[in-house]
Design a protein around this motif. Sequence first.
Motif: not given
Length: 447
Positions: A418-419, A395-397, A77-78, A424-425
């Motif tokens: 991770e990539n 969440d959708g990802g 996650d983030e 996405g981030f």
Amino acid sequence: MEIIIKLSQFLLSLSLLIILHELGHFIPAKLFKTRVEKFYLFFDVKYSLLKKKIGETEYGIGWLPLGGYVKISGMIDESMDKEQMALPPKPWEFRSKPAWQRLIIMLGGVTVNFILAFIIYIGMAFAYGDTYIAMDDLKDGIWVTNPAVEKAGIKTGDKILAIDGVKVGKFDNSINLEVAMAKEILIERNGIKQTIKTPIDFIDQLSKHEKGLLITQRIPFVVNTLTEDSPNTNLKAKDIFVSLNGEKVKYFDQVEGISNKNKGKEIPAVILRNLKEMKITIKVSKTGIIGVRPALLDNNSLEKLGYYKVSTQNYSFFESIPVGIEKGKDQLISYGKQLKMMINPSTGAYKGVGGFAAIYNIFPDTWSWEVFWGITALLSIMLGVMNLLPIPALDGGHVMFLLYEIVSGKKPSDKFLENAQMVGFVLLITLLVFANGNDIYKAIVGR
């Protein structure tokens, strides 16, 4: 005081939505015996304002009010906790759970958002009912208050009959959003019906003018206060204009035209004061101003003055359920249409995208629980829809990759996830900068 009220509503609504969204992830995670390391309202970058560890979970409040999070063990996650992911999977970790359980955990947040919105709409229908003015009762039509609406072809005095083929029977709070989203508006002008086709960049044109209502019901010209340099000290608060320079004045929008024709003159006027008519003289400035701040009357006051009949439809608890569900469905569809317009560059709708300042500004500077809950329900739908977008880090990802795993039977590698999370981030940061940059730009240019 007004700023405190506005800020309090903003923070209360935001906190409520974040906590309940994260609970949507937290509860199924605990049910499936998945360890939750942190549960935070707001982000705790470097440090937190409050924190307390209960069992295996640290609960806290961060200092950065850009959202919130739950940190679930064994999940990319983030937090990008690569050290934990490098170790062998533990039974209590997210990655060790069956795909269907992980899917439920990831869908928990948006599910709570949608359920919350529908519950609020049901509660509002039960508590407040529906208050509206029947369109048939607006016998002299509507008042156009945004120049872009007038440029599109709709004028003050027009009657709105249908929007995108759907008959409009009520004039209520939703009418402005419907007009903004419309492709075609059927109106009646001087007894003649005609269809107005709005330009493709209508949303962009609307946003270039001062924020506020696009259209509203026509109201009388009631004096609130005089401006500091007003020459008309013979006017008092609550005076209602009946005529100006011999012309009947029933509505506020009629005054500007008369004053502009009489710049720099003294003209006769008739006002209503304490329910009695009085003849006075009004001085008009060289710029066509009479130095009055008008009072904006609510529907009940307009009804007392005999302008409109305000209808209120109350619902029993069981009647409010389908009404609230229908309201939630309409808002969900409407927001979906708005998103569709935003990703179409030709509409220019993306220019109206706002960040936290835009959300803050939709709250009123007076406290109203009815308005607060209405805004909170809408924000809950927006949060749910945005989190469902198939963007890694949302969440959708995660849902997108889990569905791939369930269908194909193959789990994406941790390195790939991770990539994807990093991509996405970056996308989210870009969107955040763009949205809040729009807020700053609008503040600088004054619109």
